[in-house]
Design a protein around this motif. Structure first.
Motif, PDB file in Angstrom:
ATOM      1  N   TRP A  12      -8.214  -6.855  -4.883  1.00 23.98           N
ATOM      2  CA  TRP A  12      -7.893  -7.836  -3.845  1.00 23.98           C
ATOM      3  C   TRP A  12      -7.578  -7.112  -2.547  1.00 23.98           C
ATOM      4  O   TRP A  12      -7.191  -5.939  -2.535  1.00 23.98           O
ATOM      5  CB  TRP A  12      -6.730  -8.742  -4.251  1.00 23.98           C
ATOM      6  N   THR A  20     -10.468 -13.055  -2.999  1.00 19.68           N
ATOM      7  CA  THR A  20      -9.198 -12.590  -3.582  1.00 19.68           C
ATOM      8  C   THR A  20      -8.423 -11.847  -2.503  1.00 19.68           C
ATOM      9  O   THR A  20      -8.637 -10.657  -2.291  1.00 19.68           O
ATOM     10  CB  THR A  20      -9.451 -11.680  -4.790  1.00 19.68           C
ATOM     11  N   THR A  26      -6.109 -12.921  -7.448  1.00 28.40           N
ATOM     12  CA  THR A  26      -6.867 -12.201  -8.470  1.00 28.40           C
ATOM     13  C   THR A  26      -6.448 -12.609  -9.876  1.00 28.40           C
ATOM     14  O   THR A  26      -7.287 -12.843 -10.754  1.00 28.40           O
ATOM     15  CB  THR A  26      -6.707 -10.683  -8.285  1.00 28.40           C
TER      16      THR A  26
END
Length: 340
Positions: A12, A20, A26
């Motif tokens: 992320w 994300t 995530t």
């Protein structure tokens, strides 16, 4: 026939193109992706573990959550760095996650790989003993973990316990019967693959391994798998082992696929150093129209030797696109190769 799963690194970042942006994104998307992957018929949801990075780290809360929301898909790691682990606490966590999933945990462990910080395991309170390397420490912890998964009692009970104890020595709880046979070792060398077989672990082999002959990646990996299978047979274990390999494979079926991955299929194996004294060979990515992809994958010897294929995914592109990527393999590639 092969089991086919995905392998997510769980990246992320606060980047405008990422779906994300945070750790929460995530984790929640990993659950949603696993549920959707089960719905399209995928066999496994696997997650990489990295510390000190914007990636998935502590795996057991995630594995337990996925186990509670799915019913069939295998749930695993690829891999947990044992240098960072308390093997007894880990056995409790693993037992709980396996019971929640009703016996679907497939836990990949390893001695560890290059990491984000210098000797990060020291911050977790661990250090090798005199004469040990950090790799020795990781393998030793792995053996302790395996031993505790047998379910044998080993701890002397308190004569004045808070709650009544069963007779004899006590084991760790909760205990999940059968989990010991679903532990995999992530091996980067031929020698550690043989060691995994001797210790009755399944084998995970990723998109890189130590270069031990200068041959193409898939040839070296296939040789590693054959050595593992021979060592398993020589050890006399009563069950059949499992072997997984990881690959980056993208079937280009629309313009979005071509935009993201059209150039990756032109790559090749590469050689480099992931540790100061360890030369490694990195396998190429596969990206092509389905017909061409099928021709290329037929020549991958290591995939042929494995019973499980883990497809690395671009998790930052979101759940919907990743399901499209996985569905394209299941629909356009797997049947022609006999994987389905």
């Amino acid at each position: 026939m092969k089991k086919i799963g995905f392998l997510s690194f769980g990246h992320w970042s606060d980047h405008p193109t990422y779906q994300t942006r945070t750790g929460g994104d995530t984790l929640l998307q990993s659950i949603d992706l696993s549920v959707a992957a089960e719905e399209i018929g995928l066999d496994g949801a696997y997650f990489r573990v990295h510390h000190f990075a914007r990636q998935l780290a502590s795996p057991f809360p995630l594995l337990a959550a996925i186990g509670a929301k799915t019913t069939k898909i295998e749930i695993g790691t690829g891999v947990i760095d044992m240098r960072y682990e308390n093997p007894l606490y880990m056995a409790e966590d693993a037992g709980a996650a396996d019971l929640i999933s009703e016996g679907r945990l497939q836990l990949g462990i390893s001695r560890g790989s290059p990491e984000q910080v210098i000797e990060g395991w020291r911050y977790f309170g661990y250090a090798p003993e005199d004469g040990e390397t950090d790799a020795d420490m990781g393998r030793k912890k792995a053996l302790v973990f395996l031993d505790k998964l047998k379910g044998d009692g080993f701890a002397e009970p308190n004569p004045y316990p808070m709650f009544p104890n069963p007779p004899g020595l006590l084991r760790l709880e909760p205990y999940s019967n059968g989990l010991r046979e679903r532990i995999w070792w992530g091996a980067a060398s031929n020698a550690t693959a043989v060691w995994a077989a001797e210790n009755a672990m399944n084998l995970q082999s990723s998109t890189l391994k130590f270069d031990e002959s200068g041959k193409p990646f898939h040839i070296q990996q296939a040789e590693q798998i054959r050595l593992y299978k021979e060592a398993w047979k020589n050890a006399g274990h009563q069950r059949e082992p499992r072997v997984s390999v990881s690959r980056s494979i993208f079937a280009l079926v629309n313009d979005q696929d071509r935009y993201y991955f059209g150039q990756q299929g032109k790559g090749a194996d590469s050689f480099g150093y992931i540790e100061a004294d360890k030369r490694a060979v990195f396998g190429k990515s596969y990206a092509a129209e389905p017909d061409q992809l099928i021709k290329e994958l037929k020549n991958d010897e290591a995939i042929q030797e494995a019973d499980t294929l883990l497809l690395t995914i671009p998790n930052t592109l979101g759940v919907d696109y990743n399901i499209h990527v996985l569905s394209a393999i299941l629909e356009h590639v797997a049947p022609e190769l006999g994987w389905r």
